[in-house]
Design a protein around this motif. Structure first.
Motif, PDB file in Angstrom:
ATOM      1  N   TRP A   1       0.844  -1.206   0.000  1.00 47.00           N
ATOM      2  CA  TRP A   1       0.000   0.000   0.000  1.00 47.00           C
ATOM      3  C   TRP A   1       0.877   1.254   0.000  1.00 47.00           C
ATOM      4  O   TRP A   1       0.629   2.194  -0.759  1.00 47.00           O
ATOM      5  CB  TRP A   1      -0.931   0.002   1.211  1.00 47.00           C
ATOM      6  CG  TRP A   1      -1.787   1.224   1.271  1.00 47.00           C
ATOM      7  CD1 TRP A   1      -1.582   2.340   2.037  1.00 47.00           C
ATOM      8  CD2 TRP A   1      -2.957   1.487   0.499  1.00 47.00           C
ATOM      9  NE1 TRP A   1      -2.569   3.260   1.792  1.00 47.00           N
ATOM     10  CE2 TRP A   1      -3.419   2.764   0.856  1.00 47.00           C
ATOM     11  CE3 TRP A   1      -3.662   0.760  -0.454  1.00 47.00           C
ATOM     12  CZ2 TRP A   1      -4.555   3.347   0.293  1.00 47.00           C
ATOM     13  CZ3 TRP A   1      -4.794   1.324  -1.016  1.00 47.00           C
ATOM     14  CH2 TRP A   1      -5.229   2.609  -0.650  1.00 47.00           C
TER      15      TRP A   1
ATOM     16  N   THR B   1      -4.253  13.267  -3.082  1.00 47.88           N
ATOM     17  CA  THR B   1      -4.962  12.339  -3.967  1.00 47.88           C
ATOM     18  C   THR B   1      -4.762  12.643  -5.449  1.00 47.88           C
ATOM     19  O   THR B   1      -5.419  12.048  -6.291  1.00 47.88           O
ATOM     20  CB  THR B   1      -6.478  12.347  -3.667  1.00 47.88           C
ATOM     21  OG1 THR B   1      -6.969  13.675  -3.856  1.00 47.88           O
ATOM     22  CG2 THR B   1      -6.768  11.860  -2.265  1.00 47.88           C
TER      23      THR B   1
ATOM     24  N   ASN C   1     -11.974   6.589  -4.008  1.00 45.62           N
ATOM     25  CA  ASN C   1     -12.492   5.376  -3.346  1.00 45.62           C
ATOM     26  C   ASN C   1     -11.421   4.744  -2.462  1.00 45.62           C
ATOM     27  O   ASN C   1     -11.265   3.516  -2.444  1.00 45.62           O
ATOM     28  CB  ASN C   1     -12.995   4.347  -4.368  1.00 45.62           C
ATOM     29  CG  ASN C   1     -14.058   4.906  -5.273  1.00 45.62           C
ATOM     30  OD1 ASN C   1     -14.908   5.680  -4.838  1.00 45.62           O
ATOM     31  ND2 ASN C   1     -14.026   4.537  -6.537  1.00 45.62           N
ATOM     32  N   ILE C   2     -10.687   5.570  -1.744  1.00 44.41           N
ATOM     33  CA  ILE C   2      -9.548   5.085  -0.958  1.00 44.41           C
ATOM     34  C   ILE C   2     -10.032   4.372   0.302  1.00 44.41           C
ATOM     35  O   ILE C   2     -10.777   4.931   1.098  1.00 44.41           O
ATOM     36  CB  ILE C   2      -8.608   6.257  -0.600  1.00 44.41           C
ATOM     37  CG1 ILE C   2      -8.065   6.877  -1.893  1.00 44.41           C
ATOM     38  CG2 ILE C   2      -7.478   5.780   0.305  1.00 44.41           C
ATOM     39  CD1 ILE C   2      -7.338   8.197  -1.686  1.00 44.41           C
ATOM     40  N   ASN C   3      -9.601   3.116   0.435  1.00 38.90           N
ATOM     41  CA  ASN C   3      -9.920   2.300   1.598  1.00 38.90           C
ATOM     42  C   ASN C   3      -8.604   1.676   2.068  1.00 38.90           C
ATOM     43  O   ASN C   3      -8.329   0.505   1.812  1.00 38.90           O
ATOM     44  CB  ASN C   3     -10.952   1.225   1.219  1.00 38.90           C
ATOM     45  CG  ASN C   3     -11.350   0.358   2.388  1.00 38.90           C
ATOM     46  OD1 ASN C   3     -11.082   0.671   3.532  1.00 38.90           O
ATOM     47  ND2 ASN C   3     -11.983  -0.767   2.086  1.00 38.90           N
TER      48      ASN C   3
ATOM     49  N   GLU D   1      -6.425  -1.373   1.798  1.00 36.56           N
ATOM     50  CA  GLU D   1      -7.061  -2.455   1.064  1.00 36.56           C
ATOM     51  C   GLU D   1      -7.305  -2.183  -0.419  1.00 36.56           C
ATOM     52  O   GLU D   1      -7.096  -3.050  -1.254  1.00 36.56           O
ATOM     53  CB  GLU D   1      -8.397  -2.755   1.745  1.00 36.56           C
ATOM     54  CG  GLU D   1      -9.008  -4.067   1.381  1.00 36.56           C
ATOM     55  CD  GLU D   1     -10.235  -4.334   2.231  1.00 36.56           C
ATOM     56  OE1 GLU D   1     -11.321  -4.452   1.645  1.00 36.56           O
ATOM     57  OE2 GLU D   1     -10.103  -4.406   3.462  1.00 36.56           O
ATOM     58  N   SER D   2      -7.769  -0.967  -0.758  1.00 40.65           N
ATOM     59  CA  SER D   2      -8.126  -0.738  -2.154  1.00 40.65           C
ATOM     60  C   SER D   2      -8.207   0.742  -2.485  1.00 40.65           C
ATOM     61  O   SER D   2      -8.328   1.583  -1.580  1.00 40.65           O
ATOM     62  CB  SER D   2      -9.480  -1.394  -2.471  1.00 40.65           C
ATOM     63  OG  SER D   2     -10.494  -0.813  -1.681  1.00 40.65           O
ATOM     64  N   TYR D   3      -8.126   1.036  -3.776  1.00 37.97           N
ATOM     65  CA  TYR D   3      -8.409   2.371  -4.292  1.00 37.97           C
ATOM     66  C   TYR D   3      -8.661   2.302  -5.791  1.00 37.97           C
ATOM     67  O   TYR D   3      -8.455   1.270  -6.423  1.00 37.97           O
ATOM     68  CB  TYR D   3      -7.360   3.409  -3.925  1.00 37.97           C
ATOM     69  CG  TYR D   3      -5.977   3.374  -4.566  1.00 37.97           C
ATOM     70  CD1 TYR D   3      -5.681   2.732  -5.750  1.00 37.97           C
ATOM     71  CD2 TYR D   3      -4.931   4.067  -3.959  1.00 37.97           C
ATOM     72  CE1 TYR D   3      -4.406   2.760  -6.306  1.00 37.97           C
ATOM     73  CE2 TYR D   3      -3.661   4.099  -4.509  1.00 37.97           C
ATOM     74  CZ  TYR D   3      -3.410   3.446  -5.679  1.00 37.97           C
ATOM     75  OH  TYR D   3      -2.159   3.476  -6.229  1.00 37.97           O
TER      76      TYR D   3
ATOM     77  N   ASP E   1      -9.262  -0.243 -10.785  1.00 38.21           N
ATOM     78  CA  ASP E   1      -9.595  -0.554  -9.397  1.00 38.21           C
ATOM     79  C   ASP E   1      -8.531  -1.520  -8.922  1.00 38.21           C
ATOM     80  O   ASP E   1      -8.287  -2.553  -9.559  1.00 38.21           O
ATOM     81  CB  ASP E   1     -10.990  -1.193  -9.297  1.00 38.21           C
ATOM     82  CG  ASP E   1     -12.082  -0.193  -9.640  1.00 38.21           C
ATOM     83  OD1 ASP E   1     -12.027   0.942  -9.143  1.00 38.21           O
ATOM     84  OD2 ASP E   1     -12.997  -0.562 -10.406  1.00 38.21           O
TER      85      ASP E   1
END
Length: 150
Positions: free
Chosen positions: A17, A42, A67-69, A72-74, A93
């Motif tokens: 990450w 961002t 969609n930043i998490n 785990e994900s973006y 994604d």
């Protein structure tokens, strides 16, 4: 054009990450990237020089993370203009899944080109895009794995 894939990286998810958010690592891994700098937490500004078939162009553009998490994900999306060569825009994604001491990076990407590039034919553009994506993920994997081995 749509591309999906995954890459197993020999590093913990937090390290992967961090690398996905490190402009220096990304710049080294993006094929043809000449400039990549953070303009906000961002947003990044990029200059990338690529050759697709007979067309060589330098694209200047913006990249946005949404969609930043973390961790785990973006979603990463961008658009670049290459003068008379046309434009390229797309996004991906990205999902990171822990697997023991390793991380599985999964991606689903979409890309679109216009102008002279679009006239080259879908097969040439698709195959070149696939090669560039594979090169990025292989280089990214090597950069993160090497950093973790130190």
């Amino acid at each position: 054009m749509d591309m999906t894939g995954e890459e197993r990286i020999n590093a913990p998810r937090d390290a992967v990450w961090a690398a996905l958010n490190d402009p220096d690592i990304l710049k080294r891994c993006i094929p043809g990237c000449q400039v990549l700098e953070m303009t906000s937490p961002t947003e990044l500004a990029a200059t990338v020089k690529i050759k697709i078939g007979p067309v060589s162009a330098t694209f200047n553009g913006e990249v946005t993370l949404s969609n930043i998490n973390a961790p785990e994900s973006y979603t990463i999306s961008g658009e670049g203009k290459g003068g008379i060569a046309g434009f390229a825009k797309g996004g991906a994604d990205v999902v990171l899944k822990e697997d023991g001491s390793e991380t599985i990076l999964q991606y689903a990407a979409k890309a679109q080109v216009g102008g002279k590039l679009a006239q080259l034919g879908a097969r040439l553009v698709d195959s070149t895009s696939q090669k560039l994506a594979q090169q990025f993920f292989a280089d990214f994997n090597a950069a993160v794995s090497e950093k973790e081995a130190i």
